[in-house]
Design a protein around this motif. Structure first.
Motif, short mmCIF file in Angstrom:
data_model
loop_
_atom_site.label_atom_id
_atom_site.label_comp_id
_atom_site.label_asym_id
_atom_site.label_seq_id
_atom_site.Cartn_x
_atom_site.Cartn_y
_atom_site.Cartn_z
N SER A 28 0.18 -8.33 -6.32
CA SER A 28 1.09 -9.38 -5.70
C SER A 28 1.87 -10.70 -6.25
N PHE A 29 1.19 -11.17 -7.70
CA PHE A 29 1.83 -11.78 -8.03
C PHE A 29 2.26 -11.57 -9.31
N LYS A 30 2.90 -10.36 -9.66
CA LYS A 30 4.06 -10.15 -10.82
C LYS A 30 4.43 -9.20 -10.10
N THR A 31 4.47 -9.14 -8.92
CA THR A 31 5.34 -8.15 -8.05
C THR A 31 5.66 -8.82 -6.52
N MET A 32 5.93 -10.03 -6.13
CA MET A 32 6.10 -10.64 -4.98
C MET A 32 6.86 -10.13 -4.62
N GLY A 33 8.56 -9.45 -4.74
CA GLY A 33 9.00 -8.95 -4.01
C GLY A 33 9.00 -7.64 -3.56
N ILE A 34 8.36 -6.57 -4.23
CA ILE A 34 7.86 -5.22 -3.74
C ILE A 34 6.57 -5.85 -2.33
N TYR A 35 6.16 -6.58 -3.10
CA TYR A 35 4.89 -6.56 -2.51
C TYR A 35 5.08 -7.37 -1.18
N GLY A 36 6.04 -8.37 -0.90
CA GLY A 36 6.92 -8.78 0.48
C GLY A 36 6.89 -7.71 0.61
N ILE A 37 7.92 -6.65 0.60
CA ILE A 37 8.72 -5.71 1.15
C ILE A 37 7.59 -5.32 1.88
N LYS A 38 6.55 -4.57 1.12
CA LYS A 38 5.27 -4.13 1.53
C LYS A 38 4.68 -4.06 2.76
N GLU A 39 4.77 -5.71 3.21
CA GLU A 39 3.89 -6.40 3.98
C GLU A 39 4.68 -6.59 4.85
N ARG A 40 6.10 -6.89 5.22
CA ARG A 40 7.20 -6.48 5.98
C ARG A 40 6.89 -5.64 6.94
N VAL A 41 7.00 -4.26 5.81
CA VAL A 41 7.51 -2.93 6.44
C VAL A 41 6.07 -2.36 7.76
N ARG A 42 5.15 -2.83 7.00
CA ARG A 42 3.59 -2.68 7.80
C ARG A 42 3.50 -3.43 8.91
N SER A 43 3.71 -4.29 9.09
CA SER A 43 4.17 -5.62 9.97
C SER A 43 4.62 -5.05 11.10
N MET A 44 5.69 -4.35 10.65
CA MET A 44 6.74 -3.95 12.11
C MET A 44 6.00 -2.20 12.57
N GLY A 45 5.50 -1.78 11.50
CA GLY A 45 4.99 0.12 11.72
C GLY A 45 5.72 0.54 11.29
N GLY A 46 6.09 0.26 10.24
CA GLY A 46 6.63 1.36 9.86
C GLY A 46 5.58 2.15 8.39
#
Length: 782
Positions: free
Chosen positions: A732-750
């Motif tokens: 998450s420290f090297k790819t903060m953007g991709i990591y945030g995208i993954k967490e956002r998708v998981r939070s909505m159930g995708g």
């Protein structure tokens, strides 16, 4: 223009007519007191048939059967009021032969009837002038509206009706004609005005056909006066009063119907105020005069006294016209029920005392009038008392313990507490300090269904458990105060068959709590129950997060989906607050600075300074544009207004202006509205993907596709940039953007699928179906 001239002419005629009538009626009342003698012509003599209670004759011992010998020194038959109406009025002197054959000549003056000045001149003149000036005001404010002219006609008619009534009682022809025309006509005009007024606001008050019927009925009542003269006038009077009562009932019914039809609209308060004002204005006249006059031939009070409350109508119209904020009529009416009950009991007791002590007849007019006036005064007194108590509460009541101030201060301190035990300890200290009780304990009690009783769970800390256990706590909820032998118990929480209570011992010298202290204790217990429940939820949340961290399998585990959703929600709220702060502070300062520079620049003559100021201005414009772009990124503009697709399109247009790659977008316009949180998630994911493309990908071509599928959508992103190593995706420290995208998708159930390799671009595919909650299996990094 012609319409304005026509209304001006009509209004001028009305003003002139009303001023002339006010002057005529006022001078006539001043000149002639109300005599109050009804005469009959028998055997060539004029005999007193009836003497009215409120007139001059009743104050001078003139009785029924006396003979009127002369009026103003001439034969009574030649006096106009006697010849026309069989009334002795508008006289300066009168000669009477009483039943003992004594002849007396009386000079008629206000000397013995000073109250007539107030009843028959001051009050009617006050209402008449009030309606006159109010009509002038409405004409100046709304002269071009037809409804305003109807309202002015109603106000002028109402004022003249009240002023002409005592003149009509003096057997004056102009006065009788005026009261005959204005008495029922004023109500017809009022209903017509309300119909026009509410129609302008698209509210149906009454149909046009009903207005036409009312005017026809009104003219029929007027024509009845041309066919009945003399004795049958009692019949016409009953017709007038009956028609007036029907009009009042119709008016109140129409307003009540309008209120229930539009009680959820913003105009309900205005309808309530008008309805209340009309009830107060017309009820005394109908109850105390009109109905008794119809059934018994005589009102409980005079018409002038019963009509005093008509002053409420112009006051209500003035208030509605001038008030920027309306008072809470529902609160006042709610209080009215309680105050009316108290006042009725007090008034009934007072009338019983009067009947017992002064031998007053219960059905007499004076008893009924006293009951009504005492009842009204008592209600007004209770309203005034409540207001005075509020204004002077700091001086009227004992402030030894400052219970109200402490209630506020305690919750100010309690908002900094985060743990249940700390809050309960603060609550116990506060109760002990404010109430000055010997001891305070926090107790848990639990229902034992086998023993059919409640058991104190922490008996070792408390010595009064027996009397606590004797209370049936089943129907006691937070805020309930229970008095026991050794003190007080107040409930502050409940959960299934468990109650949380605070026990307070007696005060010093074993005195009980006063009413103010009981109210304070109930209030602090109730509000504490709300805080206590929230503290427990917060503690439970922290315990669950802590438990999750302890049971994690490895460092690469993600947060639970519900926690991710919560954190993103908090993040979006902070983004919104920051965007608002930037817009309302820094951006506005920059705009003001730009205006100042423009003003200074116009005054400059040096070309070098003008050039320098131009560059400063351009820099400020760049800063303003940058701040606006930042605000837009922090808070997506018009997402809720424009919808998801249009908002993404606007985002893509802005990216095209700032990026150096070709951007292809394929957005499905058939995608409908989603949950606002999910729309924001999709927007943020696309925004983050495009930001990564601009900052890190070094791509020359980027494609975005958003397609609708069954119960959801599919989002695809492809670029031809440098890509990323798949081993770094979970860092998450090297790819903060991709990591945030993954967490956002998981939070909505995708579900998200990422494919990439060094110098082979990046491909992201996101699939979302509504109702798919298998979030923890949704991340598939290829």
């Amino acid at each position: 223009m012609k319409r304005f001239q026509k209304s001006y002419v009509i209004f001028s005629i009305m003003v002139f007519l009303k001023m002339a009538l006010i002057l005529y009626f006022g001078l006539l009342i001043l000149q002639y007191p109300l005599i109050g003698i009804d005469v009959e012509h028998k055997n060539g003599k004029w005999v007193v048939g009836q003497v009215y209670d409120k007139g001059w004759a009743s104050k001078n011992q003139i009785e029924k059967g006396d003979i009127i010998q002369a009026i103003n020194g001439i034969d009574p038959g030649e006096h106009k009021t006697v010849a026309r109406f069989n009334y002795v009025e508008k006289a300066k002197s009168i000669t009477i032969v009483d039943q003992q054959a004594n002849t007396n000549t009386y000079a008629i003056s206000y000397k013995d009837v000073d109250i007539q000045y107030f009843m028959y001149l001051f009050l009617p003149l006050l209402l008449c002038l009030a309606t006159f000036f109010l009509g002038l005001y409405f004409y100046c404010a709304n002269k071009e509206e037809s409804s305003a002219m109807i309202l002015i006609c109603f106000l002028f008619s109402l004022g003249l009706c009240y002023l002409s009534a005592p003149v009509s009682a003096r057997a004056d022809l102009v006065g009788r004609m005026t009261v005959t025309v204005t008495f029922p006509g004023s109500l017809v005009l009022l209903i017509h005005f309300l119909k026009s007024y509410f129609s302008k606001h698209h509210l149906e008050f009454v149909k046009d056909r009903m207005i036409n019927i009312l005017y026809i009925a009104y003219f029929l009542v007027l024509t009845s006066h041309f066919f009945f003269n003399g004795e049958p006038r009692a019949f016409t009077r009953m017709v007038e009063l009956g028609f007036f009562i029907l009009l009042v009932c119709l008016l109140l019914f129409l307003l009540a119907r309008l209120y229930y039809k539009y009680k959820h609209s913003e105009g309900k308060t205005i309808i309530q105020i008008l309805l209340t004002a009309f009830v107060i204005a017309f009820s005394p006249f109908i109850i105390l005069y009109a109905i008794p006059h119809i059934f018994w031939g005589k009102g409980f009070v005079s018409a002038e006294l019963a009509s005093m409350f008509l002053l409420v109508i112009p006051l209500a119209f003035v208030y509605l016209q001038r008030a920027k904020k309306l008072f809470d009529i529902e609160f006042l009416l709610g209080r009215l029920q309680y105050y009316a009950l108290l006042s009725f009991a007090l008034t009934t007791f007072a009338i019983i005392i009067l009947i017992t002590v002064f031998d007053m007849k219960i059905l007499s007019g004076s008893a009924f009038l006293f009951f009504f006036l005492f009842f009204i005064v008592a209600i007004l007194f209770l309203y005034i008392k409540e207001y005075i108590d509020y204004r002077l509460r700091h001086h009227l009541f004992c402030q030894k313990n400052h219970v109200e101030a402490n209630l506020h201060n305690f919750f100010q301190k309690a908002k900094h507490e985060t743990k249940v035990n700390g809050f309960i300890a603060s609550l116990l200290r506060e109760i002990k300090e404010v109430l000055r009780v010997k001891e305070v304990h926090y107790i848990n009690i639990q229902e034992n269904k086998d023993l059919n009783r409640w058991i104190v769970k922490n008996q070792q800390e408390f010595s009064f458990s027996e009397e606590i256990e004797q209370v049936n706590w089943r129907n006691c909820h937070p805020g309930s105060l229970i008095e026991v032998q050794t003190g007080f118990c107040v409930v502050i929480g409940e959960h299934y068959h468990v109650k949380e209570i605070i026990f307070c011992g007696l005060k010093k010298y074993k005195t009980t709590l006063n009413i103010q202290e009981k109210i304070w204790l109930e209030n602090i217990a109730y509000f504490s129950s709300v805080l206590l429940e929230n503290f427990k939820l917060i503690e439970g949340l922290f315990e669950e997060i802590e438990h999750y961290h302890k049971t994690r399998q490895n460092e690469n585990d993600s947060y639970p989906s519900w926690l991710s959703r919560l954190l993103f929600s908090l993040s979006e709220k902070e983004r919104m607050n920051l965007s608002i702060d930037l817009h309302d502070t820094i951006l506005q300062d920059q705009l003001q600075l730009l205006r100042d520079i423009e003003a200074i620049k116009t005054k400059m003559t040096d070309p070098y300074l003008k050039e320098s100021m131009y560059h400063v201005k351009e820099t400020i414009l760049d800063n303003i544009h940058l701040i606006r772009e930042t605000c837009n990124e922090l808070r997506p503009p018009f997402l809720s207004e424009l919808g998801l697709i249009q908002s993404i399109q606007n985002l893509i247009e802005r990216v095209k202006l700032r990026s150096n790659f070709l951007l292809h977008a394929d957005l499905d316009p058939t995608i409908q509205r989603m949950v606002p949180e999910d729309e924001l998630t999709v927007y943020r994911v696309i925004q983050e993907l495009l930001n990564n493309a601009m900052k890190h990908s070094k791509a020359s071509e980027v494609s975005i596709s958003l397609k609708k599928i069954n119960r959801g959508f599919m989002l695809s992103y492809i670029d031809n940039g440098i890509g990323i190593r798949m081993s770094e995706l979970n860092d998450s420290f090297k790819t903060m953007g991709i990591y945030g995208i993954k967490e956002r998708v998981r939070s909505m159930g995708g579900k998200i699928k990422i494919e990439s390799a060094q110098n082979q671009g990046l491909k992201v595919q996101i699939l979302y179906r509504q109702g798919d909650n298998e979030i923890d299996q949704s991340v598939n990094c290829g």
